[in-house]
Design a protein around this motif. Sequence first.
Motif, PDB file in Angstrom:
ATOM      1  N   THR A  73      38.821  69.570  42.757  1.00 48.38           N
ATOM      2  CA  THR A  73      37.587  68.680  42.844  1.00 48.38           C
ATOM      3  C   THR A  73      38.002  67.377  44.026  1.00 48.38           C
ATOM      4  O   THR A  73      37.315  67.026  44.521  1.00 48.38           O
ATOM      5  CB  THR A  73      37.145  68.078  41.449  1.00 48.38           C
ATOM      6  N   ILE A  74      39.373  66.996  43.679  1.00 47.35           N
ATOM      7  CA  ILE A  74      39.896  65.995  44.883  1.00 47.35           C
ATOM      8  C   ILE A  74      39.680  66.592  46.227  1.00 47.35           C
ATOM      9  O   ILE A  74      39.056  65.842  47.125  1.00 47.35           O
ATOM     10  CB  ILE A  74      41.383  65.544  44.517  1.00 47.35           C
ATOM     11  N   ALA A  80      34.343  65.831  51.761  1.00 47.84           N
ATOM     12  CA  ALA A  80      33.198  65.128  52.187  1.00 47.84           C
ATOM     13  C   ALA A  80      33.438  63.915  52.683  1.00 47.84           C
ATOM     14  O   ALA A  80      32.561  63.475  53.600  1.00 47.84           O
ATOM     15  CB  ALA A  80      32.366  64.909  50.686  1.00 47.84           C
ATOM     16  N   ARG A  81      34.258  63.294  52.530  1.00 46.25           N
ATOM     17  CA  ARG A  81      34.799  61.783  53.060  1.00 46.25           C
ATOM     18  C   ARG A  81      34.970  62.125  54.719  1.00 46.25           C
ATOM     19  O   ARG A  81      34.461  61.301  55.518  1.00 46.25           O
ATOM     20  CB  ARG A  81      35.816  61.088  52.612  1.00 46.25           C
ATOM     21  N   LYS A  82      35.886  63.067  54.993  1.00 48.63           N
ATOM     22  CA  LYS A  82      36.363  63.395  56.293  1.00 48.63           C
ATOM     23  C   LYS A  82      35.037  63.683  57.134  1.00 48.63           C
ATOM     24  O   LYS A  82      34.912  63.235  58.217  1.00 48.63           O
ATOM     25  CB  LYS A  82      37.324  64.623  56.359  1.00 48.63           C
ATOM     26  N   LYS A  83      34.031  64.487  56.497  1.00 51.97           N
ATOM     27  CA  LYS A  83      32.957  64.713  57.359  1.00 51.97           C
ATOM     28  C   LYS A  83      31.924  63.655  57.347  1.00 51.97           C
ATOM     29  O   LYS A  83      31.354  63.508  58.531  1.00 51.97           O
ATOM     30  CB  LYS A  83      32.072  66.063  56.756  1.00 51.97           C
ATOM     31  N   HIS A  86      33.695  57.041  54.660  1.00 52.57           N
ATOM     32  CA  HIS A  86      33.887  56.613  53.152  1.00 52.57           C
ATOM     33  C   HIS A  86      32.750  56.176  52.610  1.00 52.57           C
ATOM     34  O   HIS A  86      32.369  56.084  51.513  1.00 52.57           O
ATOM     35  CB  HIS A  86      34.909  55.302  53.363  1.00 52.57           C
ATOM     36  N   PHE A  87      31.509  55.446  53.556  1.00 57.70           N
ATOM     37  CA  PHE A  87      30.615  54.900  52.899  1.00 57.70           C
ATOM     38  C   PHE A  87      29.464  55.614  53.522  1.00 57.70           C
ATOM     39  O   PHE A  87      29.183  55.880  54.914  1.00 57.70           O
ATOM     40  CB  PHE A  87      30.158  53.488  53.144  1.00 57.70           C
ATOM     41  N   VAL A  88      28.498  56.387  52.592  1.00 56.83           N
ATOM     42  CA  VAL A  88      27.534  56.997  53.200  1.00 56.83           C
ATOM     43  C   VAL A  88      26.079  56.749  52.661  1.00 56.83           C
ATOM     44  O   VAL A  88      25.873  56.271  51.641  1.00 56.83           O
ATOM     45  CB  VAL A  88      27.850  58.553  52.540  1.00 56.83           C
ATOM     46  N   VAL A 101      27.755  64.829  46.619  1.00 64.76           N
ATOM     47  CA  VAL A 101      27.419  64.869  45.142  1.00 64.76           C
ATOM     48  C   VAL A 101      27.134  66.038  44.702  1.00 64.76           C
ATOM     49  O   VAL A 101      26.166  66.834  45.188  1.00 64.76           O
ATOM     50  CB  VAL A 101      26.183  63.788  44.790  1.00 64.76           C
ATOM     51  N   PRO A 102      27.959  66.605  43.570  1.00 63.19           N
ATOM     52  CA  PRO A 102      27.706  67.865  43.050  1.00 63.19           C
ATOM     53  C   PRO A 102      26.256  67.877  42.378  1.00 63.19           C
ATOM     54  O   PRO A 102      25.973  66.915  41.967  1.00 63.19           O
ATOM     55  CB  PRO A 102      28.848  68.117  42.028  1.00 63.19           C
ATOM     56  N   ALA A 103      25.924  69.103  42.089  1.00 66.16           N
ATOM     57  CA  ALA A 103      24.636  69.262  41.741  1.00 66.16           C
ATOM     58  C   ALA A 103      24.445  68.564  40.302  1.00 66.16           C
ATOM     59  O   ALA A 103      23.226  67.951  40.134  1.00 66.16           O
ATOM     60  CB  ALA A 103      24.135  70.543  41.485  1.00 66.16           C
TER      61      ALA A 103
END
Length: 215
Positions: A73-74, A80-83, A86-88, A101-103
């Motif tokens: 999970t980490i 997700a952060r790499k793609k 840090h702030f989305v 964000v998981p379902a």
Amino acid sequence: MMASGTRNENPTLDRLRSSVKCIKGIFEVGLLRWNRNHAIGVSPDAICRLVVEDAPDPVLCCLEIKTRVSESTIAKAELARKKHGHFVNCSYGDAVLNHCVPAANRSQVLHQALVTGFQHGVFVVCKLEEGQGSIVQIVAIRISTEKRDEYAKNLCKVVNPLLGFLHNEDVIARGILMDSDFPDWVTDPHRTILKTRAKLYYGHLKLISTEEGDL
């Protein structure tokens, strides 16, 4: 024993207060209930004031913190952060949200928005490093009225048959549950428990209710 994710919530809130410029205030709350259906409630980690691109002033939104502890999970959170960064900023239902964000957590964010009526939510992902949490990613989510209404319609189809009898106006005014109030599927042991708990619950409702609404 308290789960590591729960232990990490307060330090994370402190870190968000002190170091995230777009968050202008964080307020911890208890259980909140939806004013259109009192059988539906939510207990968010906090409520915050968030600076967003499409509003002139900070907006109120629920804040949800999740701490990832397993390697898998980490790794997903860091990918997700790499793609996406840090702030989305994203919208409910779009591809960016689905990646970050998981379902199960997406449904949680939507449920919080329904109960509070907020049009935004914040999802914070952390990971444990040497026993302390560090923020991996902050996801600010726009949630449309249409998404909330669709979710409410589907949710009420389930909730009303199951819990509607507990929130009947006549029952609340009476202050006690009677056998005739229960659906047939409620067993005798559960009826006894609900009757006992209901007195306190209905008394609490009367205590907090005013002509203008709940305190």
